[in-house]
Design a protein around this motif. Structure first.
Motif, short mmCIF file in Angstrom:
data_model
loop_
_atom_site.label_atom_id
_atom_site.label_comp_id
_atom_site.label_asym_id
_atom_site.label_seq_id
_atom_site.Cartn_x
_atom_site.Cartn_y
_atom_site.Cartn_z
N TYR A 107 0.83 -1.21 0.00
CA TYR A 107 0.00 0.00 0.00
C TYR A 107 0.87 1.26 0.00
O TYR A 107 0.62 2.20 -0.76
CB TYR A 107 -0.92 -0.01 1.22
CG TYR A 107 -1.87 1.16 1.27
CD1 TYR A 107 -3.02 1.18 0.49
CD2 TYR A 107 -1.60 2.26 2.08
CE1 TYR A 107 -3.90 2.25 0.53
CE2 TYR A 107 -2.47 3.34 2.12
CZ TYR A 107 -3.61 3.34 1.35
OH TYR A 107 -4.46 4.41 1.37
N THR A 112 -1.72 -1.07 -4.76
CA THR A 112 -2.97 -1.30 -4.03
C THR A 112 -3.60 -2.67 -4.32
O THR A 112 -4.21 -3.27 -3.44
CB THR A 112 -4.00 -0.20 -4.35
OG1 THR A 112 -4.15 -0.09 -5.76
CG2 THR A 112 -3.55 1.14 -3.79
N SER A 115 -1.79 -5.13 -2.24
CA SER A 115 -2.15 -4.91 -0.84
C SER A 115 -3.52 -5.52 -0.55
O SER A 115 -3.70 -6.22 0.45
CB SER A 115 -2.19 -3.40 -0.55
OG SER A 115 -2.59 -3.17 0.78
N LYS A 116 -4.46 -5.28 -1.43
CA LYS A 116 -5.82 -5.81 -1.26
C LYS A 116 -5.81 -7.34 -1.30
O LYS A 116 -6.53 -7.99 -0.54
CB LYS A 116 -6.74 -5.25 -2.34
CG LYS A 116 -8.21 -5.56 -2.09
CD LYS A 116 -9.12 -4.66 -2.91
CE LYS A 116 -8.97 -4.91 -4.40
NZ LYS A 116 -9.99 -4.19 -5.19
N VAL A 142 -8.49 0.66 1.94
CA VAL A 142 -8.03 0.51 0.55
C VAL A 142 -9.21 0.66 -0.40
O VAL A 142 -9.10 1.31 -1.45
CB VAL A 142 -7.36 -0.88 0.36
CG1 VAL A 142 -7.02 -1.11 -1.11
CG2 VAL A 142 -6.08 -0.97 1.20
#
Length: 231
Positions: A107, A112, A115-116, A142
């Motif tokens: 992140y 992203t 990260s997700k 997020v």
């Protein structure tokens, strides 16, 4: 007399032996299986304790490696290290810790999607209620960045430990504000305010948000009018 007593004892022993043989013939198979189950259970328990200890040591060593990879900042190596941990120690506490660290690293680096993905794995597979709650809160952040507000609210619907309930309510309030649903936001902020302790610094932030909506949660409610006054 001695010979008589000896013969008598021999007969008694023989009778007992015959009874024992009969008992074992009738129940021996069942007893053997019972012993196998009991001893097998003890061996399995001791083996499990050793396995858990060994797994914990190995997963901790892998977490150290993950932290080194994170410092290097190589995205591919980070994902590969996390993949190895998930494959070898999917239920280990350290694997769930690694998931949070990796999600934050991705992140912060602007990755992203990665990260997700790390947070989603933890939400779907995590066994520690506290870490899963943190993952849900971070995942909602997020999703908010991506303006996926309804999806963010859905992530916060369940799976939140009691100690994180106030933060989840506050986050829902923020999301409703972004959707211009002020009444819903106010309800969530009030819920967060009630759940937070009086000495909590975070409670002051929630108070500020409620003030912005025209609510003063610290005001003393007006006492109801007495019956005589009403007359």
């Amino acid at each position: 007399p001695n010979i008589f007593m000896a013969n008598h004892l021999d007969l008694e022993e023989q009778e007992q032996l015959e009874e024992l043989k009969h008992f074992w013939k009738k129940n021996g198979n069942w007893i053997s299986w019972l012993l196998i189950i009991v001893l097998g259970s003890l061996a399995a328990w001791n083996g499990y304790q050793w396995w858990q200890k060994n797994q914990g040591m190995q997963s901790s060593a892998m977490l150290d490696e993950v932290e080194k990879v994170l410092q290097a900042g190589d995205a591919q190596k980070i994902d590969r290290a996390f993949s190895d941990m998930r494959e070898r120690f999917p239920s280990a506490y350290t694997t769930q810790q690694a998931g949070l660290l990796i999600a934050k690293n991705h992140y912060d680096a602007g990755r992203t999607d990665q990260s997700k993905a790390a947070l989603k794995w933890l939400v779907d597979n995590g066994s520690d209620e506290g870490l899963v709650s943190i993952a849900r809160l971070r995942m909602s952040a997020v999703l908010v960045d991506a303006k996926a507000y309804d999806e963010a609210l859905k992530v916060l619907e369940a799976g939140i430990a009691e100690e994180f309930a106030a933060l989840a309510s506050d986050r829902r309030g923020d999301i409703y504000m972004l959707q211009d649903k002020k009444a819903d936001a106010r309800t969530q902020y009030q819920s967060a305010y009630k759940a937070l302790g009086e000495q909590s610094d975070y409670r002051r932030l929630v108070t500020f948000k409620l003030n912005a909506l025209g609510v003063n949660p610290e005001a003393t409610p007006a006492a109801p009018a007495s019956t005589e006054a009403a007359k």
